[in-house]
Design a protein around this motif. Structure first.
Motif, mmCIF file in Angstrom:
data_model
loop_
_atom_site.group_PDB
_atom_site.id
_atom_site.type_symbol
_atom_site.label_atom_id
_atom_site.label_comp_id
_atom_site.label_asym_id
_atom_site.label_seq_id
_atom_site.Cartn_x
_atom_site.Cartn_y
_atom_site.Cartn_z
ATOM 1 N N THR A 56 -10.120 -8.736 0.045
ATOM 2 C CA THR A 56 -10.722 -8.761 1.379
ATOM 3 C C THR A 56 -11.768 -7.671 1.588
ATOM 4 O OG1 THR A 56 -8.915 -7.411 2.276
ATOM 5 C CG2 THR A 56 -8.684 -9.822 2.428
ATOM 6 N N VAL A 57 -11.513 -6.457 1.086
ATOM 7 C CA VAL A 57 -12.439 -5.344 1.341
ATOM 8 C C VAL A 57 -12.796 -4.551 0.088
ATOM 9 C CG1 VAL A 57 -11.636 -5.093 3.724
ATOM 10 C CG2 VAL A 57 -10.591 -3.699 1.922
ATOM 11 N N GLY A 58 -12.231 -4.926 -1.062
ATOM 12 C CA GLY A 58 -12.494 -4.173 -2.281
ATOM 13 C C GLY A 58 -11.636 -2.939 -2.440
ATOM 14 N N ALA A 59 -10.512 -2.864 -1.734
ATOM 15 C CA ALA A 59 -9.641 -1.691 -1.826
ATOM 16 C C ALA A 59 -9.100 -1.519 -3.237
ATOM 17 C CB ALA A 59 -8.491 -1.816 -0.836
ATOM 18 N N GLN A 60 -8.962 -0.257 -3.651
ATOM 19 C CA GLN A 60 -8.493 0.045 -4.999
ATOM 20 C C GLN A 60 -7.024 0.420 -5.051
ATOM 21 O OE1 GLN A 60 -11.517 2.400 -7.404
ATOM 22 N NE2 GLN A 60 -12.232 2.842 -5.343
ATOM 23 N N TRP A 61 -6.541 1.161 -4.023
ATOM 24 C CA TRP A 61 -5.203 1.748 -4.106
ATOM 25 C C TRP A 61 -4.301 1.382 -2.936
ATOM 26 C CZ3 TRP A 61 -8.930 6.235 -4.215
ATOM 27 C CH2 TRP A 61 -9.556 6.329 -5.475
ATOM 28 N N VAL A 62 -4.798 0.645 -1.955
ATOM 29 C CA VAL A 62 -4.005 0.362 -0.769
ATOM 30 C C VAL A 62 -4.081 -1.127 -0.430
ATOM 31 C CG1 VAL A 62 -5.909 0.823 0.846
ATOM 32 C CG2 VAL A 62 -3.538 1.105 1.618
ATOM 33 N N GLU A 63 -2.973 -1.650 0.114
ATOM 34 C CA GLU A 63 -2.926 -2.994 0.675
ATOM 35 C C GLU A 63 -2.280 -2.922 2.046
ATOM 36 O OE1 GLU A 63 -0.755 -5.802 -1.609
ATOM 37 O OE2 GLU A 63 -2.163 -5.840 -3.281
ATOM 38 N N ILE A 64 -2.808 -3.675 3.001
ATOM 39 C CA ILE A 64 -2.191 -3.836 4.311
ATOM 40 C C ILE A 64 -1.985 -5.332 4.521
ATOM 41 C CG2 ILE A 64 -2.315 -3.392 6.785
ATOM 42 C CD1 ILE A 64 -2.395 -0.821 5.195
ATOM 43 N N GLU A 65 -0.771 -5.698 4.865
ATOM 44 C CA GLU A 65 -0.421 -7.106 5.047
ATOM 45 C C GLU A 65 0.283 -7.266 6.392
ATOM 46 O OE1 GLU A 65 2.861 -9.510 2.738
ATOM 47 O OE2 GLU A 65 1.073 -9.299 1.470
ATOM 48 N N ALA A 66 -0.191 -8.188 7.233
ATOM 49 C CA ALA A 66 0.446 -8.442 8.522
ATOM 50 C C ALA A 66 1.772 -9.166 8.325
ATOM 51 C CB ALA A 66 -0.475 -9.260 9.409
ATOM 52 N N LEU A 67 2.747 -8.849 9.168
ATOM 53 C CA LEU A 67 4.067 -9.477 9.142
ATOM 54 C C LEU A 67 4.334 -10.114 10.496
ATOM 55 C CD1 LEU A 67 6.958 -9.915 7.932
ATOM 56 C CD2 LEU A 67 7.552 -7.701 8.952
ATOM 57 N N ARG A 68 4.661 -11.396 10.501
ATOM 58 C CA ARG A 68 5.012 -12.119 11.728
ATOM 59 C C ARG A 68 6.285 -12.909 11.449
ATOM 60 N NH1 ARG A 68 1.620 -9.054 12.774
ATOM 61 N NH2 ARG A 68 -0.467 -9.378 13.648
ATOM 62 N N MET A 69 7.388 -12.567 12.130
ATOM 63 C CA MET A 69 8.660 -13.246 11.898
ATOM 64 C C MET A 69 9.094 -13.978 13.161
ATOM 65 S SD MET A 69 10.841 -10.655 9.450
ATOM 66 C CE MET A 69 11.936 -12.002 8.967
ATOM 67 N N ALA A 70 9.422 -15.266 12.989
ATOM 68 C CA ALA A 70 9.858 -16.096 14.101
ATOM 69 C C ALA A 70 11.359 -15.937 14.328
ATOM 70 C CB ALA A 70 9.510 -17.558 13.815
ATOM 71 N N ASP A 71 11.819 -16.452 15.443
ATOM 72 C CA ASP A 71 13.217 -16.449 15.842
ATOM 73 C C ASP A 71 14.120 -16.919 14.699
ATOM 74 O OD1 ASP A 71 15.684 -17.145 16.886
ATOM 75 O OD2 ASP A 71 14.909 -18.324 18.541
#
Length: 246
Positions: free
Chosen positions: A158-173
């Motif tokens: 997504t951005v060319g990051a080398q050492w970090v990842e950020i991932e959104a978490l969405r959990m339903a009922d």
């Protein structure tokens, strides 16, 4: 090196005033001192209006920031970009940038460094250096664009990051999710809203809003959202520069 999953709460830790900032109070939540982290550092900052970070760059660190509360603006590469509540920014190693809060209420910001920063002056420059060049472009991204259970926000693709990842978490009922162990990366689950029951390393954890679950390299976790509730947050993953690519 810590080999045990650990839950950390910012409210349990002491605050400090970071260098090269004004009107800012930080709490270092995930770092070598709190959990033995070696690949990433996570902190929560509180910043009053019109204050924040002075111009600087981190030649050997990637930095990400998430606007938990309030609004701000990021300035880099001759551009000024608004950061509304619920947006992330990505700053590659070597990129000069500034940040200030624009809302009347204090801004609360989640900041990630990979590798750890630790307020080490050797990791920051405040004047341009011809020997230091950005390893990518500064980006601002909206987290609400992710609607699936998990979705990449910041990574190599997504951005060319080398050492970090950020991932959104969405959990339903009542939903369940498995966080896969990563032998090459440390992982942090930041729970922003809702509640999650987690099992990691034969330990049970009940996560509430604002909690951080640290998973050392090689540790996974099963996650379950209680019936009648929803939960949202982020997976934050970091690896040492000498590790294989994420």
């Amino acid at each position: 090196m810590n080999t045990h999953p650990t839950v950390v709460r910012a409210a349990d830790l002491a605050a400090y005033s970071p260098a090269n900032h004004t009107g800012t109070s930080n709490v270092r939540v995930i770092c070598p001192e709190t959990v033995g982290a070696t690949a990433l550092e996570v902190l929560v900052g509180t910043i009053v209006k019109s204050h924040g970070a002075k111009p600087h760059a981190h030649p050997h660190l990637e930095q990400c920031a998430y606007m938990i509360e309030g609004t701000g603006e990021s300035q880099a590469e001759g551009r000024v970009e608004a950061m509304e509540t619920g947006t992330w920014s990505y700053v590659p190693a070597g990129a000069f940038h500034t940040f200030r809060v624009t809302s009347d209420q204090p801004g609360r910001v989640l900041v990630v460094y990979a590798p750890p920063y630790g307020e080490n002056p050797a990791h920051t420059i405040t004047q341009p250096d011809p020997a230091v060049s950005p390893r990518g472009k500064v980006r601002v991204l909206a987290a609400d664009e992710v609607t699936a259970a998990t979705g990449a926000l910041i990574d190599r693709d997504t951005v060319g990051a080398q050492w970090v990842e950020i991932e959104a978490l969405r959990m339903a009922d009542g939903s369940a999710l498995w966080c896969t162990p990563r032998p090459d990366a440390e992982q942090v689950l930041y729970l922003e809203d809702g509640h999650i029951d987690a099992c990691a390393g034969e330990q049970d954890f009940h996560l509430a809003p604002g909690d951080f679950l640290f998973l050392p390299r090689g540790a996974g976790a099963s996650l379950r959202c209680p019936t009648g509730r929803r939960a949202s947050g982020f997976f934050i993953k970091g690896r040492l520069p000498s590790s294989p690519s994420l």
